[in-house]
Design an enzyme around this catalytic site. Structure first.
Site: not given
Length: 295
Positions: A39, A55, A83, A134, A148, A152, A183
């Site tokens: 991809k 991974d 990232n 972060s 989530y 962080k 994004t």
């Protein structure tokens, strides 16, 4: 100066892709670490890029072996950019243990395994930078984003400790705190969030009707409302990350601090947090001083 070698996880989309393209534009080289090499976009199928399958669920032994391949690609790694990751969303009561553990394993433990695997070689170089991506969610917890954000927050604490630990070896570590950038971050949950009240996916916990009309479910609605309308430009965000590492552009002459805020929303949240902490410390001074031993 010799070209830097960047190891960027999640290099095929979003910030990872834009940072990879920025590094290449500046004459640097990139180890593009992705889950699915098939991809990878054509823009990364160029000289100066080595694509490796990566991974975050790899065990420590597997990650150690992976790090050997990463360093072998160009003979060194100058910038390790952690990232890759994903968001599991929903009100705290709506979430389930197995998915929460998976979220932490990917967003926290996978990054820790990566850092452990790369550090011996970075120390041997006596130079290198570790950039942990972060979020604005590392500064404050948002409704239906609590798990989530918790990952962080964990990454922020680990990065602060890491920065102090690796400084004696000539290494630098810092946290990047993007706000809401345009994004695919929200796109991963918008389909599930609008499919039905009980929709579930790897990114979104099933909804509880008890939260209808509350901030938690308003946040769910905002996943779709703001998708594609985020304030942040990922091209500019990636440029600031590159400039921070290089000490160029807007960072020329500036100190490299522990945190790199990106986006007006993050800057505002950072100022709000600093004010809130100062106000709490001031108002509760008599209280926190009262718990010390009197000697």
């Amino acid at each position: 100066m010799a070209p830097r070698v960047w190891h960027i996880s999640g290099a095929n989309t979003g910030f990872g892709l834009e940072l990879s393209l920025k590094a290449l534009k500046e004459g640097d080289r990139v180890v593009a670490a992705v889950r699915s090499p098939s991809k990878v976009p054509n823009s990364l199928k160029v000289d100066g890029v080595k694509v490796l399958q990566y991974d975050l669920s790899l065990s420590q032994d597997e990650m150690n072996a992976y790090a050997e391949k990463a360093f072998a690609a160009f003979g060194r790694v100058d910038v390790l950019v952690n990232n890759a990751g994903y968001a599991y969303m929903g009100a705290i009561e709506e979430t389930e243990d197995a998915m929460v553990k998976k979220q932490f394993d990917i967003n926290v433990f996978g990054i820790l395994r990566t850092i452990r695997a790369f550090l011996p070689r970075l120390r041997a170089q006596a130079s290198g930078t570790i950039a942990n991506i972060s979020s604005i969610g590392g500064l404050r917890g948002y409704p239906s984003n609590g798990v989530y954000c918790a990952t962080k927050f964990a990454l922020e604490g680990a990065t602060q400790a890491l920065a102090a630990e690796v400084a004696p070896f000539g290494l630098h570590a810092f946290a990047v705190e993007p706000g809401y950038f345009r994004t695919s971050f929200l796109s991963s949950v918008t389909t599930a969030s609008t499919a039905s009240a009980s929709a579930t996916s790897a990114n979104l916990a099933p909804a509880l009707a008890a939260y209808d009309g509350t901030t938690a479910h308003e946040a769910r609605a905002n996943f779709e409302k703001f998708d594609g309308r985020q304030l942040g430009d990922p091209v500019e965000g990636a440029a600031r990350i590159w400039e921070y590492v290089a000490g160029e552009g807007l960072f020329r002459g500036k100190e490299r601090r522990l945190r790199l805020p990106l986006g007006s929303d993050t800057g505002g949240a950072m100022r709000e947090l600093s004010r809130s902490l100062a106000e709490t410390a001031d108002e509760y001074e008599e209280i926190w001083r009262s718990t010390d031993f009197r000697e």
